[in-house]
Design an enzyme around this catalytic site. Sequence first.
Site, short mmCIF file in Angstrom:
data_model
loop_
_atom_site.label_atom_id
_atom_site.label_comp_id
_atom_site.label_asym_id
_atom_site.label_seq_id
_atom_site.Cartn_x
_atom_site.Cartn_y
_atom_site.Cartn_z
N GLU A 117 -2.22 -7.40 7.31
CA GLU A 117 -0.96 -7.18 8.01
C GLU A 117 -0.95 -7.98 9.31
OE1 GLU A 117 2.00 -6.87 8.05
OE2 GLU A 117 2.48 -4.76 7.66
N HIS A 149 0.83 -1.21 0.00
CA HIS A 149 0.00 0.00 0.00
C HIS A 149 0.86 1.26 0.00
CE1 HIS A 149 0.90 1.01 4.19
NE2 HIS A 149 0.80 -0.29 4.46
#
Length: 284
Positions: free
Chosen positions: A135, A23
Site C-alpha cells: 500500500e 484484502h
Amino acid sequence: MDMDSTSGLYPLHRSKTIHLVRHAQGIHNVIGDKDYKAYMSPDYFDAQLTPLGWHQVENLRKHVHASGLAKKIDVVITSPLLRTMQTAVGVFGGEGYTDTVDALPLMLANVGNSARSAISSLNCPPIIAVELCREHLGVHPCDRRRSVGEYQCLFPAVDFSLIESDEDVLWKANIRETREELAIRGKKFFDWLWTRKEKEIAIVTHSGFLFHTLATFGNDCHPLVRKEITKHFANCELRSMVIVDKSMLGSDSSTTDYPGRIPSGPDTPSDEKIANDKPVSGST
C-alpha cells in the site's frame, strides 16, 4: 478497408491472466473509512483482519473453489503486510493444518489474534511476498510492516526470499509516497510480472495500490471499460483481468503454436495440387 479499432489481437503467449484481490476488512478500515485521520493512529500498526474480514475471506474462498479458479492459479503474489497475507493464505491456502504431515503450515494458529486454526500449505499454489505491491508507503502506521523474521515465524510456508531487507526500510514516518510515485511503483510491479513464468497469477494487495496503478491503464478503451478497470475495490473483492506484453518484456515462447511444413522442405504434392486447382464458380 476500414479496420475495426475496437479490438486488439496479440499472441497468446504474450498475455497473462491476473486475479486482483483487495484484502478483507482490516481493523483500520472500520474507523478509517469514517474518519481518515484515524489511519494516523499507532494502534493500527500493520492492521490485522477483523472477524468480518475473516468471514469475507471464507466467502471468497468458497467462490474460488466453486468457480474452479483455485485449480487454475499458478502462484499467489501478496503484499507483505499482515492483512494481505492473512487474506492470501485464507483464500488460496490449503485446508486446516495437522502436524501429522511433513509440511510447514502457511499460517500458524491465532495469528493477529484471529482465533483461527493453522492453515496448511498442501495442495495449493506457492504464495510469495513482494514489496512492490504494498500500500501507499509512509506516515500511516497501518501500512508499516513487521520484520521479515517475525513474519516467517507467523507464516512459515510463505516465501519471503524476494524481500531484501529484514526491517521495513521503505516506510517513513514523516514522508508519504505520492500518488504518482505509487503509480510508477505499480507499473514496475506489472512489468516484473513478465519476468515470471507463471501464466495465471493471483495478486492480493491494497485499495490505494490497485486504484492508482489501474488508473494508468484503459486510456485506449471505451470510457465504460476504463471505468470498469479503474473503479475502487471493495474489501475482499476479486477481479480477473488479462495483461498483454506489447514491448517484448517477457521471454516465454508459445507452448501451443505449431510451425507448419514439418519436416522442413517444400510440400511439393500440395503445392502442385494448389497450382492445378480451379476455383469453383462463385467461390472466394
